[in-house]
Motif scaffolding. Structure first.
Motif, PDB file in Angstrom:
ATOM      1  N   TRP A 273       0.830  -1.202   0.000  1.00 51.26           N
ATOM      2  CA  TRP A 273       0.000   0.000   0.000  1.00 51.26           C
ATOM      3  C   TRP A 273       0.870   1.258   0.000  1.00 51.26           C
ATOM      4  CZ3 TRP A 273      -5.451   0.481   0.395  1.00 51.26           C
ATOM      5  CH2 TRP A 273      -6.126  -0.740   0.398  1.00 51.26           C
ATOM      6  N   TYR A 274       0.437   2.259  -0.782  1.00 47.59           N
ATOM      7  CA  TYR A 274       1.020   3.598  -0.735  1.00 47.59           C
ATOM      8  C   TYR A 274       0.327   4.337   0.407  1.00 47.59           C
ATOM      9  CZ  TYR A 274       1.356   8.549  -1.941  1.00 47.59           C
ATOM     10  OH  TYR A 274       1.548   9.910  -1.899  1.00 47.59           O
ATOM     11  N   VAL A 275       1.078   5.012   1.250  1.00 50.40           N
ATOM     12  CA  VAL A 275       0.484   5.781   2.341  1.00 50.40           C
ATOM     13  C   VAL A 275       0.973   7.219   2.283  1.00 50.40           C
ATOM     14  CG1 VAL A 275       0.107   3.816   3.877  1.00 50.40           C
ATOM     15  CG2 VAL A 275       2.264   5.041   3.996  1.00 50.40           C
ATOM     16  N   LYS A 276       0.054   8.141   2.533  1.00 48.13           N
ATOM     17  CA  LYS A 276       0.384   9.565   2.515  1.00 48.13           C
ATOM     18  C   LYS A 276      -0.217  10.215   3.759  1.00 48.13           C
ATOM     19  CE  LYS A 276      -0.165  13.819  -0.079  1.00 48.13           C
ATOM     20  NZ  LYS A 276       0.681  14.216  -1.162  1.00 48.13           N
ATOM     21  N   PRO A 277       0.617  10.885   4.559  1.00 47.78           N
ATOM     22  CA  PRO A 277       0.072  11.537   5.750  1.00 47.78           C
ATOM     23  C   PRO A 277      -0.798  12.736   5.380  1.00 47.78           C
ATOM     24  CG  PRO A 277       2.401  12.059   5.501  1.00 47.78           C
ATOM     25  CD  PRO A 277       2.051  11.074   4.421  1.00 47.78           C
ATOM     26  N   ILE A 278      -1.797  12.990   6.200  1.00 48.27           N
ATOM     27  CA  ILE A 278      -2.631  14.180   6.055  1.00 48.27           C
ATOM     28  C   ILE A 278      -2.262  15.119   7.204  1.00 48.27           C
ATOM     29  CG2 ILE A 278      -4.969  15.107   6.054  1.00 48.27           C
ATOM     30  CD1 ILE A 278      -5.923  12.348   5.086  1.00 48.27           C
ATOM     31  N   VAL A 279      -1.719  16.269   6.852  1.00 47.56           N
ATOM     32  CA  VAL A 279      -1.281  17.239   7.843  1.00 47.56           C
ATOM     33  C   VAL A 279      -2.142  18.487   7.703  1.00 47.56           C
ATOM     34  CG1 VAL A 279       0.677  18.606   8.678  1.00 47.56           C
ATOM     35  CG2 VAL A 279       1.070  16.341   7.687  1.00 47.56           C
ATOM     36  N   VAL A 280      -2.749  18.910   8.797  1.00 51.05           N
ATOM     37  CA  VAL A 280      -3.581  20.113   8.828  1.00 51.05           C
ATOM     38  C   VAL A 280      -3.043  21.017   9.925  1.00 51.05           C
ATOM     39  CG1 VAL A 280      -5.896  21.024   9.235  1.00 51.05           C
ATOM     40  CG2 VAL A 280      -5.616  18.897   7.970  1.00 51.05           C
ATOM     41  N   ASP A 281      -2.705  22.238   9.550  1.00 49.86           N
ATOM     42  CA  ASP A 281      -2.161  23.220  10.503  1.00 49.86           C
ATOM     43  C   ASP A 281      -0.982  22.648  11.292  1.00 49.86           C
ATOM     44  OD1 ASP A 281      -4.063  25.093   9.694  1.00 49.86           O
ATOM     45  OD2 ASP A 281      -5.494  24.446  11.230  1.00 49.86           O
ATOM     46  N   GLY A 282      -0.115  21.907  10.600  1.00 50.22           N
ATOM     47  CA  GLY A 282       1.077  21.362  11.220  1.00 50.22           C
ATOM     48  C   GLY A 282       0.863  20.124  12.075  1.00 50.22           C
ATOM     49  N   GLN A 283      -0.370  19.621  12.136  1.00 49.02           N
ATOM     50  CA  GLN A 283      -0.663  18.436  12.937  1.00 49.02           C
ATOM     51  C   GLN A 283      -1.018  17.256  12.046  1.00 49.02           C
ATOM     52  OE1 GLN A 283      -3.737  19.299  15.759  1.00 49.02           O
ATOM     53  NE2 GLN A 283      -2.286  20.193  17.200  1.00 49.02           N
ATOM     54  N   ASP A 284      -0.508  16.080  12.398  1.00 52.35           N
ATOM     55  CA  ASP A 284      -0.861  14.853  11.689  1.00 52.35           C
ATOM     56  C   ASP A 284      -2.270  14.464  12.103  1.00 52.35           C
ATOM     57  OD1 ASP A 284       1.719  14.624  10.561  1.00 52.35           O
ATOM     58  OD2 ASP A 284       2.463  13.662  12.379  1.00 52.35           O
ATOM     59  N   VAL A 285      -3.193  14.486  11.143  1.00 50.30           N
ATOM     60  CA  VAL A 285      -4.596  14.192  11.470  1.00 50.30           C
ATOM     61  C   VAL A 285      -5.128  12.969  10.742  1.00 50.30           C
ATOM     62  CG1 VAL A 285      -5.127  16.592  12.051  1.00 50.30           C
ATOM     63  CG2 VAL A 285      -5.516  15.762   9.714  1.00 50.30           C
ATOM     64  N   GLY A 286      -4.353  12.426   9.801  1.00 43.74           N
ATOM     65  CA  GLY A 286      -4.863  11.283   9.062  1.00 43.74           C
ATOM     66  C   GLY A 286      -3.854  10.715   8.094  1.00 43.74           C
ATOM     67  N   VAL A 287      -4.305   9.670   7.402  1.00 46.47           N
ATOM     68  CA  VAL A 287      -3.473   8.984   6.410  1.00 46.47           C
ATOM     69  C   VAL A 287      -4.366   8.553   5.252  1.00 46.47           C
ATOM     70  CG1 VAL A 287      -1.999   6.977   5.970  1.00 46.47           C
ATOM     71  CG2 VAL A 287      -1.902   8.121   8.192  1.00 46.47           C
ATOM     72  N   VAL A 288      -3.881   8.765   4.033  1.00 42.72           N
ATOM     73  CA  VAL A 288      -4.519   8.226   2.839  1.00 42.72           C
ATOM     74  C   VAL A 288      -3.761   6.952   2.467  1.00 42.72           C
ATOM     75  CG1 VAL A 288      -5.019   8.587   0.394  1.00 42.72           C
ATOM     76  CG2 VAL A 288      -5.214  10.503   1.987  1.00 42.72           C
ATOM     77  N   CYS A 289      -4.498   5.869   2.238  1.00 36.42           N
ATOM     78  CA  CYS A 289      -3.900   4.592   1.845  1.00 36.42           C
ATOM     79  C   CYS A 289      -4.445   4.211   0.470  1.00 36.42           C
ATOM     80  CB  CYS A 289      -4.268   3.491   2.837  1.00 36.42           C
ATOM     81  SG  CYS A 289      -3.782   3.820   4.528  1.00 36.42           S
ATOM     82  N   MET A 290      -3.539   3.846  -0.441  1.00 42.85           N
ATOM     83  CA  MET A 290      -3.963   3.454  -1.783  1.00 42.85           C
ATOM     84  C   MET A 290      -3.184   2.218  -2.230  1.00 42.85           C
ATOM     85  SD  MET A 290      -4.234   7.136  -3.698  1.00 42.85           S
ATOM     86  CE  MET A 290      -4.942   6.438  -5.175  1.00 42.85           C
ATOM     87  N   ARG A 291      -3.915   1.313  -2.885  1.00 44.49           N
ATOM     88  CA  ARG A 291      -3.303   0.157  -3.535  1.00 44.49           C
ATOM     89  C   ARG A 291      -4.117  -0.116  -4.784  1.00 44.49           C
ATOM     90  NH1 ARG A 291      -3.706  -5.643  -1.024  1.00 44.49           N
ATOM     91  NH2 ARG A 291      -5.787  -5.266  -1.795  1.00 44.49           N
ATOM     92  N   GLY A 292      -3.494   0.054  -5.924  1.00 47.07           N
ATOM     93  CA  GLY A 292      -4.235  -0.091  -7.173  1.00 47.07           C
ATOM     94  C   GLY A 292      -5.382   0.901  -7.192  1.00 47.07           C
ATOM     95  N   THR A 293      -6.586   0.399  -7.421  1.00 53.07           N
ATOM     96  CA  THR A 293      -7.750   1.294  -7.487  1.00 53.07           C
ATOM     97  C   THR A 293      -8.413   1.507  -6.134  1.00 53.07           C
ATOM     98  OG1 THR A 293      -9.280  -0.521  -7.937  1.00 53.07           O
ATOM     99  CG2 THR A 293      -8.265   0.564  -9.852  1.00 53.07           C
ATOM    100  N   GLU A 294      -7.909   0.863  -5.110  1.00 56.26           N
ATOM    101  CA  GLU A 294      -8.551   0.941  -3.790  1.00 56.26           C
ATOM    102  C   GLU A 294      -7.974   2.079  -2.951  1.00 56.26           C
ATOM    103  OE1 GLU A 294      -9.636  -2.113  -0.145  1.00 56.26           O
ATOM    104  OE2 GLU A 294      -8.476  -2.825  -1.850  1.00 56.26           O
ATOM    105  N   LEU A 295      -8.859   2.882  -2.385  1.00 54.46           N
ATOM    106  CA  LEU A 295      -8.474   4.045  -1.588  1.00 54.46           C
ATOM    107  C   LEU A 295      -9.181   3.985  -0.241  1.00 54.46           C
ATOM    108  CD1 LEU A 295      -7.663   7.479  -2.094  1.00 54.46           C
ATOM    109  CD2 LEU A 295     -10.051   7.366  -1.474  1.00 54.46           C
ATOM    110  N   HIS A 296      -8.436   4.272   0.823  1.00 53.49           N
ATOM    111  CA  HIS A 296      -9.023   4.380   2.156  1.00 53.49           C
ATOM    112  C   HIS A 296      -8.390   5.564   2.865  1.00 53.49           C
ATOM    113  CE1 HIS A 296     -11.196   0.641   1.859  1.00 53.49           C
ATOM    114  NE2 HIS A 296     -10.100   0.098   1.355  1.00 53.49           N
ATOM    115  N   VAL A 297      -9.168   6.212   3.709  1.00 52.61           N
ATOM    116  CA  VAL A 297      -8.691   7.369   4.463  1.00 52.61           C
ATOM    117  C   VAL A 297      -8.986   7.137   5.932  1.00 52.61           C
ATOM    118  CG1 VAL A 297      -8.936   9.860   4.821  1.00 52.61           C
ATOM    119  CG2 VAL A 297      -9.123   8.912   2.514  1.00 52.61           C
ATOM    120  N   THR A 298      -8.000   7.406   6.766  1.00 59.30           N
ATOM    121  CA  THR A 298      -8.169   7.353   8.212  1.00 59.30           C
ATOM    122  C   THR A 298      -7.944   8.755   8.749  1.00 59.30           C
ATOM    123  OG1 THR A 298      -7.347   5.097   8.318  1.00 59.30           O
ATOM    124  CG2 THR A 298      -7.284   6.361  10.345  1.00 59.30           C
TER     125      THR A 298
END
Length: 125
Positions: free
Chosen positions: A32-57
């Motif tokens: 899985w490819y993972v990308k952090p979601i940073v808002v106002d300098g804080q880690d608030v989530g992660v985007v996970c992708m593998r092929g066509t499948e996407l999930h967000v935490t």
């Protein structure tokens, strides 16, 4: 957040929803490819992708709206690469269902617990 921290973040959210052993999780997330979601300098989530499948935490519901730019960027890149993306949500998570519709996902099917979605064209606004 580096990759290991992203995976820790996703795992912490996942174990609240269902039982999974960390070793199994790490094995499953290897591709899985993972990308952090940073808002106002804080880690608030992660985007996970593998092929066509996407999930967000996301760890803070109020951060979801501020994270849209990063999520949309991942959606656009995924569609450009694969032609479409898929995801799912728990039927009981009304906020996520609404958010997926706002992003442009269309419900394609459902089972006892989840709705399944697909997006071919991102909403850009």
């Amino acid at each position: 957040m580096n990759r290991a921290e992203c995976l820790d973040f996703v795992y912490a959210d996942l174990v609240r929803q269902q039982f999974i052993v960390r070793d199994v999780f790490d094995l499953l997330m290897h591709e899985w490819y993972v990308k952090p979601i940073v808002v106002d300098g804080q880690d608030v989530g992660v985007v996970c992708m593998r092929g066509t499948e996407l999930h967000v935490t996301i760890n803070k519901r109020d951060a979801l709206l501020h994270a849209r730019r990063i999520i949309r960027e991942c959606i656009v890149n995924g569609i450009l690469l694969h032609g479409h993306l898929t995801t799912r949500s728990q039927k009981t998570d009304v906020d996520v269902v609404r958010f997926l519709y706002r992003l442009g996902f269309i419900k394609t099917s459902e089972d006892a617990d989840c709705f399944y979605y697909r997006i071919d064209t991102p909403k850009i606004h």
